[in-house]
Enzyme design. Structure first.
Site, PDB file in Angstrom:
ATOM      1  N   PHE A   1       3.987  -4.155  16.547  1.00 49.05           N
ATOM      2  CA  PHE A   1       3.955  -3.886  17.989  1.00 49.05           C
ATOM      3  C   PHE A   1       4.071  -5.184  18.796  1.00 49.05           C
ATOM      4  O   PHE A   1       3.743  -5.215  19.982  1.00 49.05           O
ATOM      5  CB  PHE A   1       2.650  -3.176  18.363  1.00 49.05           C
ATOM      6  CG  PHE A   1       2.517  -1.795  17.773  1.00 49.05           C
ATOM      7  CD1 PHE A   1       3.185  -0.714  18.331  1.00 49.05           C
ATOM      8  CD2 PHE A   1       1.731  -1.575  16.654  1.00 49.05           C
ATOM      9  CE1 PHE A   1       3.062   0.557  17.795  1.00 49.05           C
ATOM     10  CE2 PHE A   1       1.603  -0.299  16.109  1.00 49.05           C
ATOM     11  CZ  PHE A   1       2.275   0.765  16.682  1.00 49.05           C
TER      12      PHE A   1
ATOM     13  N   THR B   1      11.015   4.662  19.204  1.00 51.47           N
ATOM     14  CA  THR B   1      10.178   3.962  18.215  1.00 51.47           C
ATOM     15  C   THR B   1       9.267   4.931  17.455  1.00 51.47           C
ATOM     16  O   THR B   1       9.234   4.934  16.232  1.00 51.47           O
ATOM     17  CB  THR B   1       9.278   2.937  18.933  1.00 51.47           C
ATOM     18  OG1 THR B   1       8.687   3.587  20.056  1.00 51.47           O
ATOM     19  CG2 THR B   1      10.044   1.728  19.381  1.00 51.47           C
TER      20      THR B   1
ATOM     21  N   CYS C   1       2.913  -4.564  22.695  1.00 52.75           N
ATOM     22  CA  CYS C   1       3.260  -3.192  23.104  1.00 52.75           C
ATOM     23  C   CYS C   1       2.096  -2.515  23.836  1.00 52.75           C
ATOM     24  O   CYS C   1       1.015  -2.364  23.286  1.00 52.75           O
ATOM     25  CB  CYS C   1       3.642  -2.364  21.880  1.00 52.75           C
ATOM     26  SG  CYS C   1       3.917  -0.636  22.282  1.00 52.75           S
TER      27      CYS C   1
HETATM   28  C1  HEM Z   1       5.833   3.025  16.628  1.00 48.73           C
HETATM   29  C2  HEM Z   1       5.826   2.937  17.927  1.00 48.73           C
HETATM   30  C3  HEM Z   1       6.099   1.684  18.702  1.00 48.73           C
HETATM   31  C4  HEM Z   1       6.523   0.443  18.281  1.00 48.73           C
HETATM   32  C5  HEM Z   1       6.842   0.001  16.851  1.00 48.73           C
HETATM   33  C6  HEM Z   1       6.625  -0.397  19.457  1.00 48.73           C
HETATM   34  C7  HEM Z   1       7.004  -1.732  19.426  1.00 48.73           C
HETATM   35  C8  HEM Z   1       7.041  -2.547  20.544  1.00 48.73           C
HETATM   36  C9  HEM Z   1       7.344  -3.957  20.525  1.00 48.73           C
HETATM   37  C10 HEM Z   1       7.672  -4.778  19.271  1.00 48.73           C
HETATM   38  C11 HEM Z   1       7.310  -4.409  21.798  1.00 48.73           C
HETATM   39  C12 HEM Z   1       7.564  -5.849  22.288  1.00 48.73           C
HETATM   40  C13 HEM Z   1       6.220  -6.559  22.395  1.00 48.73           C
HETATM   41  C14 HEM Z   1       6.303  -8.031  22.691  1.00 48.73           C
HETATM   42  O1  HEM Z   1       7.201  -8.458  23.462  1.00 48.73           O
HETATM   43  O2  HEM Z   1       5.485  -8.807  22.141  1.00 48.73           O
HETATM   44  C15 HEM Z   1       6.983  -3.271  22.652  1.00 48.73           C
HETATM   45  C16 HEM Z   1       6.864  -3.326  24.021  1.00 48.73           C
HETATM   46  C17 HEM Z   1       6.639  -2.230  24.830  1.00 48.73           C
HETATM   47  N1  HEM Z   1       6.322  -0.962  24.413  1.00 48.73           N
HETATM   48 FE1  HEM Z   1       6.172  -0.345  22.489  1.00 48.73          FE
HETATM   49  N2  HEM Z   1       6.274   0.340  20.561  1.00 48.73           N
HETATM   50  C18 HEM Z   1       5.949   1.608  20.151  1.00 48.73           C
HETATM   51  C19 HEM Z   1       5.515   2.662  20.947  1.00 48.73           C
HETATM   52  C20 HEM Z   1       5.433   2.624  22.318  1.00 48.73           C
HETATM   53  C21 HEM Z   1       4.999   3.726  23.164  1.00 48.73           C
HETATM   54  C22 HEM Z   1       4.532   5.094  22.646  1.00 48.73           C
HETATM   55  C23 HEM Z   1       5.111   3.314  24.462  1.00 48.73           C
HETATM   56  C24 HEM Z   1       4.810   4.024  25.754  1.00 48.73           C
HETATM   57  C25 HEM Z   1       4.214   5.168  25.846  1.00 48.73           C
HETATM   58  C26 HEM Z   1       5.600   1.944  24.437  1.00 48.73           C
HETATM   59  C27 HEM Z   1       5.854   1.190  25.550  1.00 48.73           C
HETATM   60  C28 HEM Z   1       6.182  -0.156  25.525  1.00 48.73           C
HETATM   61  C29 HEM Z   1       6.415  -0.953  26.727  1.00 48.73           C
HETATM   62  C30 HEM Z   1       6.380  -0.454  28.172  1.00 48.73           C
HETATM   63  C31 HEM Z   1       6.689  -2.255  26.286  1.00 48.73           C
HETATM   64  C32 HEM Z   1       6.977  -3.490  27.166  1.00 48.73           C
HETATM   65  C33 HEM Z   1       5.648  -4.191  27.403  1.00 48.73           C
HETATM   66  C34 HEM Z   1       5.798  -5.490  28.225  1.00 48.73           C
HETATM   67  O3  HEM Z   1       6.851  -6.144  28.155  1.00 48.73           O
HETATM   68  O4  HEM Z   1       4.827  -5.833  28.894  1.00 48.73           O
HETATM   69  N3  HEM Z   1       5.780   1.556  23.114  1.00 48.73           N
HETATM   70  N4  HEM Z   1       6.810  -2.156  21.862  1.00 48.73           N
END
Ligand code: HEM
Length: 206
Positions: A147, A20, A154
């Site tokens: 996010f 991402t 996120c």
């Molecule tokens: C531009 C960067 C990023 C974007 C666009 C992004 C986008 C997202 C989105 C759309 C979700 C789903 C949220 C939901 O279900 O409502 C998500 C979940 C998640 N993201 Fe990101 N993310 C980014 C960067 C990161 C980074 C840097 C990390 C870790 C260091 C990360 C770790 C996670 C994790 C572990 C989840 C699952 C959370 C859960 O289900 O409790 N993400 N992200």
């Protein structure tokens, strides 16, 4: 947690956090190469706030133009273009009842480009939309959710913001970006939203 679960969490963090943020940074570089005026504004701000020194955590909190650009790129090119949710039990949201078993698609990309929400210039790069923060950028602040939203939003979003600011500030301190004539603008999705034919950018050392 079991060892197996820890391993799975590590895999999730690697996938969710690496792919991402790297596609986001790629689009940021493409967009700034396409818009030299914004590239100059962004570099002026970085040089004013950080000089040529290594960016500090304290300094990046003062990067207002950079934050506007980062949000506008997330709006136009959200790395995650849609979210899918499965409804396990009948749920009522306002006047709508969603039966158990229904799959919901929340189309970030479509909402981020909707002229009814963002205005007729929705397709244009206008970082100034975010000059007064996310809540004032759009008619409905729930329409901007790169996010995700809610309790499972996120977990890495603040980390991603810091990472992108430091990376971009360092790039702008050292290079100017020019779009190569061979670049073809073709956003398409392979898991995340990517430039189909690559990001052909010329970097000139400053
Ligand atoms: C531009 C960067 C990023 C974007 C666009 C992004 C986008 C997202 C989105 C759309 C979700 C789903 C949220 C939901 O279900 O409502 C998500 C979940 C998640 N993201 Fe990101 N993310 C980014 C960067 C990161 C980074 C840097 C990390 C870790 C260091 C990360 C770790 C996670 C994790 C572990 C989840 C699952 C959370 C859960 O289900 O409790 N993400 N992200």
């Amino acid at each position: 947690m079991t060892l197996e679960e820890v391993i799975e969490e590590c895999k999730l963090f690697y996938l969710a956090g690496q792919e991402t943020t790297s596609t986001w940074l790629t689009w940021i570089m493409i967009v700034l190469a396409m818009h030299p005026d914004w590239q100059e504004k962004a570099r002026d701000e970085v040089l004013e706030v950080c000089g040529k020194k290594e960016t500090s955590f304290e300094a990046i909190s003062h990067l207002k133009i950079i934050t506007m650009i980062l949000n506008e790129v997330l709006r136009l090119y959200p790395p995650v273009i849609a979210q899918y949710q499965h409804c396990y039990k009948e749920t009522k949201i306002g006047n709508i009842t969603i039966p158990a078993g229904v799959d919901l698609n929340l189309p970030m990309l479509l909402l981020h480009h909707n002229p009814e929400l963002w205005g007729e210039d929705a397709e244009e790069l206008k970082p100034e939309r975010f000059s007064e923060g996310i809540s004032k950028a759009c008619k409905d602040q729930l329409a901007f959710f790169p996010f995700g939203w809610g309790p499972r939003t996120c977990i890495g979003q603040n980390f991603a913001m810091i990472e992108a600011k430091i990376a971009l500030a360092t790039i702008l301190q050292n290079f100017s970006l020019e779009l190569s004539p061979s670049y073809t603008h073709a956003p398409y999705t392979v898991m995340t939203l990517q430039p189909q034919h690559g990001a052909h950018i010329r970097l000139h050392q400053l």
